[in-house]
Design a protein around this motif. Structure first.
Motif, short mmCIF file in Angstrom:
data_model
loop_
_atom_site.label_atom_id
_atom_site.label_comp_id
_atom_site.label_asym_id
_atom_site.label_seq_id
_atom_site.Cartn_x
_atom_site.Cartn_y
_atom_site.Cartn_z
N PHE A 7 32.07 2.16 9.48
CA PHE A 7 32.72 1.74 10.74
C PHE A 7 33.84 0.74 10.49
O PHE A 7 34.31 0.08 11.40
N THR A 32 34.68 2.57 16.20
CA THR A 32 33.97 3.83 16.38
C THR A 32 34.63 4.64 17.48
O THR A 32 35.41 4.12 18.28
N ASP A 33 34.28 5.93 17.52
CA ASP A 33 34.71 6.76 18.65
C ASP A 33 33.82 6.48 19.86
O ASP A 33 34.29 6.49 20.98
N GLN A 37 27.34 5.58 18.08
CA GLN A 37 27.31 5.89 16.65
C GLN A 37 26.69 4.74 15.86
O GLN A 37 25.93 4.97 14.92
N VAL A 38 27.00 3.52 16.25
CA VAL A 38 26.44 2.36 15.55
C VAL A 38 24.95 2.25 15.84
O VAL A 38 24.14 2.01 14.94
N HIS A 41 23.10 4.85 13.91
CA HIS A 41 23.15 4.47 12.50
C HIS A 41 22.06 3.44 12.18
O HIS A 41 21.35 3.55 11.18
N ASP A 82 32.14 -3.55 19.14
CA ASP A 82 32.77 -2.25 18.97
C ASP A 82 34.19 -2.24 19.52
O ASP A 82 34.43 -2.66 20.64
N THR A 85 38.17 3.54 18.27
CA THR A 85 39.26 3.90 17.37
C THR A 85 40.49 4.39 18.12
O THR A 85 41.59 4.35 17.60
#
Length: 124
Positions: A7, A32-33, A37-38, A41, A82, A85
């Protein structure tokens, strides 16, 4: 920081500026998009985490609310804010405004004031 390396973490806050104390969290900006996602993860790696929102002051004189996550790693609290992106990768130049907890997750049972320029944290 290897755990969040995919990331593109950037160190921000008191650790970056040299004002950290024994009680300061390590604070990172991650890109991130989607913030999920984080979270996924961290869940996949069995890290308990707390999701919250953080208000940041951005130049010129505006505030944005960003999704954030807090988790513990080796007895140290990590906060990651966050930055999608799709947006510019400008880093907040001043102190965060506030944080509001929104949820908690425990995978065993079911993620720094930003000042000035950030540094890329390639390894920890």
């Amino acid at each position: 920081m290897l755990l969040l390396g995919k990331f593109q973490p950037r160190l921000v806050g008191p650790v970056l500026t040299g004002t950290a104390t024994d009680h300061s969290d390590i604070q990172l900006h991650v890109f991130t998009d989607t913030p999920e996602q984080v979270y996924i993860h961290l869940i996949d790696r069995r890290y308990d985490h707390e999701v919250f929102e953080r208000k940041l002051r951005m130049p010129p004189d505006r505030q944005i609310t960003v999704p954030s996550v807090r988790f513990e790693m080796q007895a140290t609290m990590i906060e990651a804010f966050d930055a999608p992106t799709a947006t510019t990768r400008a880093v907040a130049r001043s102190l965060f405004v506030s944080a509001v907890a929104t949820s908690r997750s425990s995978p065993q049972t079911s993620w720094m004031p930003a000042i000035g320029v950030s540094n890329r944290l390639d390894a920890a």
